[in-house]
Design a protein around this motif. Structure first.
Motif, mmCIF file in Angstrom:
data_model
loop_
_atom_site.group_PDB
_atom_site.id
_atom_site.type_symbol
_atom_site.label_atom_id
_atom_site.label_comp_id
_atom_site.label_asym_id
_atom_site.label_seq_id
_atom_site.Cartn_x
_atom_site.Cartn_y
_atom_site.Cartn_z
ATOM 1 N N GLY A 58 7.144 -1.738 -7.079
ATOM 2 C CA GLY A 58 7.365 -0.296 -7.067
ATOM 3 C C GLY A 58 7.669 0.172 -5.659
ATOM 4 O O GLY A 58 7.625 -0.619 -4.712
ATOM 5 N N SER A 59 8.003 1.448 -5.554
ATOM 6 C CA SER A 59 8.313 2.019 -4.248
ATOM 7 C C SER A 59 7.547 3.301 -4.061
ATOM 8 O O SER A 59 7.307 4.031 -5.025
ATOM 9 C CB SER A 59 9.789 2.386 -4.180
ATOM 10 N N PHE B 10 6.556 5.396 1.692
ATOM 11 C CA PHE B 10 6.604 4.645 2.946
ATOM 12 C C PHE B 10 7.276 3.300 2.829
ATOM 13 O O PHE B 10 7.568 2.657 3.832
ATOM 14 C CB PHE B 10 5.187 4.448 3.486
ATOM 15 N N GLY B 11 7.481 2.846 1.634
ATOM 16 C CA GLY B 11 8.111 1.541 1.538
ATOM 17 C C GLY B 11 8.095 0.994 0.133
ATOM 18 O O GLY B 11 7.701 1.677 -0.816
ATOM 19 N N ALA C 95 0.172 -8.318 -2.961
ATOM 20 C CA ALA C 95 1.171 -7.238 -3.021
ATOM 21 C C ALA C 95 1.579 -6.989 -1.569
ATOM 22 O O ALA C 95 0.734 -6.661 -0.745
ATOM 23 C CB ALA C 95 0.565 -5.990 -3.631
ATOM 24 N N GLU D 54 -4.518 -7.401 -1.644
ATOM 25 C CA GLU D 54 -4.855 -8.150 -2.860
ATOM 26 C C GLU D 54 -3.968 -7.586 -3.973
ATOM 27 O O GLU D 54 -3.683 -6.374 -3.984
ATOM 28 C CB GLU D 54 -6.331 -7.992 -3.216
ATOM 29 N N TYR D 55 -3.534 -8.450 -4.866
ATOM 30 C CA TYR D 55 -2.685 -8.001 -5.967
ATOM 31 C C TYR D 55 -3.599 -7.499 -7.096
ATOM 32 O O TYR D 55 -4.525 -8.196 -7.500
ATOM 33 C CB TYR D 55 -1.816 -9.161 -6.449
ATOM 34 N N VAL D 56 -3.345 -6.305 -7.555
ATOM 35 C CA VAL D 56 -4.153 -5.748 -8.654
ATOM 36 C C VAL D 56 -3.230 -5.701 -9.879
ATOM 37 O O VAL D 56 -2.235 -4.975 -9.890
ATOM 38 C CB VAL D 56 -4.683 -4.338 -8.290
ATOM 39 N N ASP E 260 -4.286 11.272 -0.287
ATOM 40 C CA ASP E 260 -3.255 11.178 -1.322
ATOM 41 C C ASP E 260 -3.885 10.670 -2.619
ATOM 42 O O ASP E 260 -3.421 9.702 -3.209
ATOM 43 C CB ASP E 260 -2.127 10.259 -0.848
ATOM 44 N N LYS F 193 -4.409 10.408 -6.263
ATOM 45 C CA LYS F 193 -3.595 10.686 -7.457
ATOM 46 C C LYS F 193 -3.681 9.471 -8.368
ATOM 47 O O LYS F 193 -4.048 8.373 -7.907
ATOM 48 C CB LYS F 193 -2.135 10.962 -7.057
ATOM 49 N N ASN G 16 -2.222 6.185 -7.376
ATOM 50 C CA ASN G 16 -2.895 5.398 -6.345
ATOM 51 C C ASN G 16 -4.198 4.795 -6.840
ATOM 52 O O ASN G 16 -4.973 4.276 -6.056
ATOM 53 C CB ASN G 16 -3.158 6.257 -5.102
ATOM 54 N N LEU H 166 -5.350 1.849 -8.955
ATOM 55 C CA LEU H 166 -4.886 0.633 -9.629
ATOM 56 C C LEU H 166 -6.009 0.086 -10.506
ATOM 57 O O LEU H 166 -7.182 0.388 -10.285
ATOM 58 C CB LEU H 166 -4.491 -0.410 -8.585
ATOM 59 N N ASP I 103 -3.612 2.741 -1.185
ATOM 60 C CA ASP I 103 -2.738 3.588 -0.389
ATOM 61 C C ASP I 103 -3.459 4.496 0.597
ATOM 62 O O ASP I 103 -3.603 5.702 0.380
ATOM 63 C CB ASP I 103 -1.844 4.445 -1.304
#
Ligand SMILES: Nc1ncnc2c1ncn2[C@@H]1O[C@H](COP(=O)(O)OP(=O)(O)OP(=O)(O)O)[C@@H](O)[C@H]1O
Length: 635
Positions: A308-309, A312-313, A327, A376-378, A425, A427, A430, A432, A443
């Motif tokens: 995803g985007s 910031f990146g 990630a 870490e990948y969630v 931020d 929301k 953010n 996971l 984030d």
């Protein structure tokens, strides 16, 4: 395969990529989806998936969850389960046999133990029994990951595997085992290499042996080689002419010191002289990854690996050499502001350790070729995605999981606030989720540490529309109460499954916060609640939802002093969940206390003794007196 598109749209299901392909273009992928182009009216045909070449076209596709995962519904299995539950539970559920090019995995597989009838035993905790004529089925209603004990307990029984919608606590075997499931497609190593590295398509020859059809990329690479050869040839001739020219000039002219020093300077800044200096070093106690290693882990930041985007990146899925799934966040540009943000995020995250915060494994250094963060990948998507995005399916997030999500998020935020950190931020995008629906708040790019002796930090507004604290928006002043406001919006999303902003709603209701406050004031909370949650049929669920809405209402107060603190929010949520008024003794230490960064102001005992947040002046189901505590009803 020049005519094969990179991706294709399949009606309301969204965009699919390789290895999926439309049935009309069977050569462009490995798994066919039928009837994608039939979208002319609302009663368009359900889309069907064909997992095997020449195989059955029976499974209905409900949606795509990630690039390689589809959510499907096996209608036949559903019918068999309803009509002959015992017969269907007698054998493992199986998918068509795997192809040499890919394998298919059911994402949520549950184990059942089929035992002889009449085993007179005291079954372990959380286990349920379902009795059939010849056998009894036992299963773990919580589907706990550690099965070792159960396997030894049921050693005389056979173990059967079935798909499940998700890991939910259930006493009903027909919701535990499900004909709705998520399938994950994993390419074989050969095929992965062919598609992702060589730009080819995976094929099987007559003997069902793999080959990579890279004809077009070969043609391209031949042209490229010819061009490179030509360029190299011309360069050699030009260089020879320049060298001969220089030699002749040197012979005839005095030496030029200025020219020599410029030449030396150029060498000093040649980045290629130090190609990979960072690998293995440590910065602020976290490991530095080399750019090359991350490039390899993400297959050269391949588009297929994109998770995803954000502002910031772009975030990519990767696998490190030591096997860890990560990630990798690749920031858009290497300019000063973003470097500052990057370092800020790194510094904060290295100091934060909480079970509901995403862990930072490391990063590249600020001098690296590119700024990359390794998290870490969630694996299980965002809460937004489950509530109203690609993973949203009716009934799959029951109320007790939403309550757990609210508590764990509040716990992570209370921990951040106790460490003098504002998230900035908050929301549902953010938040996971792990496969067991545990929360990992992500984030921290917008976070700022603020000193103990000031009550706010003055800074330009950042955050996301729909979640922005109205006072912050006006005064550019930020306090932890801005996170509390955003969390109020998250609570309303959990109750309603509606997005924080929806332009399709009436103009006064575009913001969920305004809509929620309006409905609460009109005593019409019921109209807002997701009707799959059992608000009207389950008194216990109704009690909790009403109390959570009441808490959300307090979080959404326009005046920030009237909003509760995150500690208070957490305690109230825990009290609501347990139905227990005297919850203070049960607050777990790790829920809020920052283990690595105890604030000098932190007084745990005082915290535990704190009284609970007083309940609202009136119950949310009553008419609200708008003069007393009117939250923000505008954006
Ligand atoms: N640790 C992670 N594990 C798995 N997926 C992740 C992880 N971090 C981010 N993602 C995915 O990448 C997407 C983009 O994340 P990112 O944090 O860059 O942006 P965002 O939160 O969506 O937007 P914003 O920039 O407004 O905060 C997320 O929506 C999520 O799907």
């Amino acid at each position: 395969h020049r005519a094969c598109p990179h991706s294709f749209t399949c009606g309301r299901l969204g965009t699919f990529e390789y290895p999926f392909t439309k049935a009309e273009q069977p050569d462009c992928g490995l798994i066919l989806i039928h009837d994608c182009d039939d979208n002319h009216n609302s009663s368009s045909l359900p889309k069907k998936i064909q997992l095997e070449n020449n195989g059955r076209i029976g499974l209905e596709v409900n949606g795509i969850t990630q690039q390689n995962s589809v959510s499907i519904f096996d209608e036949d299995f559903h019918k068999r389960l309803q009509e002959d539950t015992c017969g269907s539970l007698n054998h493992n559920y199986s998918l068509p046999s795997s192809s040499p090019l890919f394998s298919i995995h059911i994402k949520f597989n549950v184990s059942l133990f089929r035992c002889k009838r009449g085993l007179n035993m005291k079954i372990p905790q959380h286990y349920y029994r379902y009795s059939c004529h010849d056998f009894d089925i036992y299963y773990d209603g919580l589907d706990s990951p550690n099965k070792t004990e159960a396997h030894s307990f049921f050693s005389s029984c056979s173990v059967l595997q079935f798909p499940s919608k998700d890991r939910t606590d259930t006493t009903d075997i027909l919701s535990f085992v499900s004909a709705e499931m998520i399938l994950q497609v994993v390419l074989s190593d050969d095929c992965d290499n062919c598609y992702n590295h060589r730009g080819g398509l995976c094929r099987l020859d007559k003997n069902r042996k793999f080959y990579c059809d890279a004809s077009e990329s070969k043609r391209k690479s031949t042209i490229l080689k010819l061009l490179l050869g030509l360029v190299a040839g011309i360069s050699v001739i030009l260089s020879a002419i320049v060298i001969i020219g220089c030699l002749l000039r040197r012979k005839h002219a005095p030496s030029d010191p200025h020219y020599q020093s410029r030449n030396t300077d150029n060498n000093a800044i040649d980045p290629s002289s130090n190609p990979d200096p960072e690998s293995g070093r440590v910065y602020f106690g976290i490991p530095l990854f080399s750019y090359k290693e991350l490039e390899k882990a993400t297959y050269n930041f391949h588009h297929a690996r994109k998770l995803g985007s954000g502002g910031f990146g772009t975030v990519y899925y990767g696998k490190l050499q030591d096997g860890r799934e990560v990630a990798v966040k690749r920031l858009f540009e290497h300019n000063y502001r973003r470097v500052e943000q990057f370092m800020n995020e790194v510094e904060i995250l290295t100091r934060m350790h909480h079970r509901n915060l995403v862990s930072l494994y490391g990063c590249t250094s600020r001098h690296s070729h590119e700024l990359l963060l390794v998290y870490e990948y969630v694996p299980n998507g965002t809460v937004a995605c489950h509530l109203h995005g690609d993973l949203a399916r009716r009934g799959t997030l029951p109320w007790y999981i939403r309550m757990k999500i609210a508590i764990e998020t509040a716990s992570a935020l209370a921990y951040l606030h106790a460490s003098d950190t504002i998230h900035r931020d908050v929301k549902t995008k953010n938040i996971l989720l792990t496969n067991h629906f545990s929360v990992k708040v992500a984030d921290f790019g917008l976070s700022r540490l603020f000193p103990h002796d000031v009550t706010h930090v003055s800074t330009a507004p950042q955050g996301t529309l729909g979640y922005l604290d109205p006072e912050y928006h006006q005064c550019y002043q930020l306090t932890s109460k801005s996170d509390v406001y955003s969390f109020g919006v998250v609570l309303m999303e959990l109750i309603s499954s509606m997005p924080a902003i929806d332009m399709r709603r009436h103009k006064d209701e575009i913001n969920l916060s305004s809509l929620a406050v309006k409905k609460i004031q009109e005593s019409a909370l019921g109209e807002l609640v997701d009707d799959s949650l059992g608000f009207d049929s389950d008194d216990e669920v109704k009690r909790m939802i009403v109390s959570v809405a009441e808490l959300a209402f307090q979080c959404l107060q326009r005046e920030r002093e009237l909003r509760p603190s995150m500690d208070e929010v957490l305690k109230v949520l825990m009290r609501i969940e347990s139905g227990n008024v005297d919850m203070a003794e049960h607050v777990e230490e790790e829920d809020v206390r920052p283990p690595s960064l105890p604030s000098p102001d932190w007084d745990e005992l005082a915290f535990l003794k704190q009284t609970m947040l007083p309940t609202s002046p009136k119950n949310v189901t009553d008419k609200w007196d708008s003069k007393s505590t009117t939250p923000s009803v505008s954006s």
